[in-house]
Design a protein around this motif. Structure first.
Motif, PDB file in Angstrom:
ATOM      1  N   LEU A   6     -13.797  92.226  39.435  1.00 15.27           N
ATOM      2  CA  LEU A   6     -13.085  93.459  39.103  1.00 15.27           C
ATOM      3  C   LEU A   6     -13.811  94.189  37.978  1.00 15.27           C
ATOM      4  O   LEU A   6     -14.051  95.393  38.069  1.00 15.27           O
ATOM      5  N   GLN A   7     -14.173  93.486  36.931  1.00 15.36           N
ATOM      6  CA  GLN A   7     -14.860  94.121  35.814  1.00 15.36           C
ATOM      7  C   GLN A   7     -16.230  94.657  36.221  1.00 15.36           C
ATOM      8  O   GLN A   7     -16.682  95.683  35.712  1.00 15.36           O
ATOM      9  N   HIS A   8     -16.891  93.982  37.138  1.00 18.50           N
ATOM     10  CA  HIS A   8     -18.177  94.456  37.654  1.00 18.50           C
ATOM     11  C   HIS A   8     -17.990  95.814  38.342  1.00 18.50           C
ATOM     12  O   HIS A   8     -18.742  96.755  38.069  1.00 18.50           O
ATOM     13  N   ILE A   9     -16.981  95.921  39.180  1.00 20.52           N
ATOM     14  CA  ILE A   9     -16.712  97.171  39.893  1.00 20.52           C
ATOM     15  C   ILE A   9     -16.302  98.259  38.908  1.00 20.52           C
ATOM     16  O   ILE A   9     -16.763  99.403  39.008  1.00 20.52           O
ATOM     17  N   VAL A  10     -15.458  97.921  37.945  1.00 19.35           N
ATOM     18  CA  VAL A  10     -15.033  98.900  36.936  1.00 19.35           C
ATOM     19  C   VAL A  10     -16.244  99.407  36.157  1.00 19.35           C
ATOM     20  O   VAL A  10     -16.388 100.616  35.935  1.00 19.35           O
ATOM     21  N   THR A  11     -17.113  98.509  35.764  1.00 19.90           N
ATOM     22  CA  THR A  11     -18.303  98.901  35.000  1.00 19.90           C
ATOM     23  C   THR A  11     -19.193  99.823  35.817  1.00 19.90           C
ATOM     24  O   THR A  11     -19.654 100.855  35.311  1.00 19.90           O
ATOM     25  N   LYS A  12     -19.432  99.489  37.069  1.00 18.35           N
ATOM     26  CA  LYS A  12     -20.282 100.333  37.920  1.00 18.35           C
ATOM     27  C   LYS A  12     -19.644 101.698  38.142  1.00 18.35           C
ATOM     28  O   LYS A  12     -20.329 102.726  38.116  1.00 18.35           O
ATOM     29  N   ALA A  13     -18.335 101.731  38.348  1.00 20.36           N
ATOM     30  CA  ALA A  13     -17.648 103.005  38.548  1.00 20.36           C
ATOM     31  C   ALA A  13     -17.666 103.831  37.269  1.00 20.36           C
ATOM     32  O   ALA A  13     -17.882 105.051  37.308  1.00 20.36           O
ATOM     33  N   ARG A  14     -17.455 103.192  36.136  1.00 22.46           N
ATOM     34  CA  ARG A  14     -17.491 103.896  34.846  1.00 22.46           C
ATOM     35  C   ARG A  14     -18.879 104.490  34.616  1.00 22.46           C
ATOM     36  O   ARG A  14     -19.024 105.638  34.215  1.00 22.46           O
ATOM     37  N   ASP A  15     -19.913 103.690  34.864  1.00 27.59           N
ATOM     38  CA  ASP A  15     -21.283 104.179  34.704  1.00 27.59           C
ATOM     39  C   ASP A  15     -21.548 105.380  35.607  1.00 27.59           C
ATOM     40  O   ASP A  15     -22.122 106.379  35.177  1.00 27.59           O
ATOM     41  N   ALA A  16     -21.104 105.275  36.844  1.00 18.22           N
ATOM     42  CA  ALA A  16     -21.299 106.367  37.797  1.00 18.22           C
ATOM     43  C   ALA A  16     -20.554 107.617  37.356  1.00 18.22           C
ATOM     44  O   ALA A  16     -21.068 108.734  37.471  1.00 18.22           O
ATOM     45  N   LYS A  17     -19.370 107.423  36.842  1.00 15.65           N
ATOM     46  CA  LYS A  17     -18.545 108.547  36.388  1.00 15.65           C
ATOM     47  C   LYS A  17     -19.260 109.357  35.320  1.00 15.65           C
ATOM     48  O   LYS A  17     -19.143 110.576  35.267  1.00 15.65           O
ATOM     49  N   TYR A  18     -20.008 108.684  34.475  1.00 12.85           N
ATOM     50  CA  TYR A  18     -20.712 109.345  33.379  1.00 12.85           C
ATOM     51  C   TYR A  18     -22.195 109.559  33.676  1.00 12.85           C
ATOM     52  O   TYR A  18     -22.978 109.817  32.767  1.00 12.85           O
ATOM     53  N   GLY A  19     -22.565 109.465  34.966  1.00 10.12           N
ATOM     54  CA  GLY A  19     -23.928 109.772  35.383  1.00 10.12           C
ATOM     55  C   GLY A  19     -24.963 108.739  35.021  1.00 10.12           C
ATOM     56  O   GLY A  19     -26.151 109.037  34.958  1.00 10.12           O
ATOM     57  N   GLU A  20     -24.526 107.518  34.817  1.00 11.42           N
ATOM     58  CA  GLU A  20     -25.447 106.449  34.414  1.00 11.42           C
ATOM     59  C   GLU A  20     -25.557 105.405  35.522  1.00 11.42           C
ATOM     60  O   GLU A  20     -25.399 104.207  35.278  1.00 11.42           O
TER      61      GLU A  20
END
Length: 82
Positions: A6-20
């Motif tokens: 879950l944290q892996h997916i959250v981290t990837k989505a958060r990064d994507a959200k901020y263009g990273e």
């Protein structure tokens, strides 16, 4: 399903959200697009919603709503609403 996944997916989505996006796998990109409700990203990757769901698989798919809620909660906290 684990908290780590879950944290892996959250981290990837958060990064994507901020263009990273960095160099995520296709599955990670698709999961981020699903978490963030970004059908435009799916289209850019030439995936339909059904194909994206199939590609991320049942284990990650089950975590998508939880990840979306977690990011939404973060946004609310940042805005001082929570």
């Amino acid at each position: 399903m684990t908290d780590r996944e879950l944290q892996h997916i959250v981290t990837k989505a958060r990064d994507a959200k901020y263009g990273e996006f960095g160099v995520p796998s296709t599955g990670e990109k698709l999961a981020a697009a699903l978490v963030l409700n970004r059908p435009d990203w799916l289209a850019e990757m030439h995936y339909t919603l059904a194909e994206a769901i199939e590609r991320v698989g049942p284990e990650w798919l089950a975590l998508i709503p939880k990840a979306a809620r977690e990011l939404e909660y973060e946004d609310e906290r940042a805005a001082g609403k929570a």
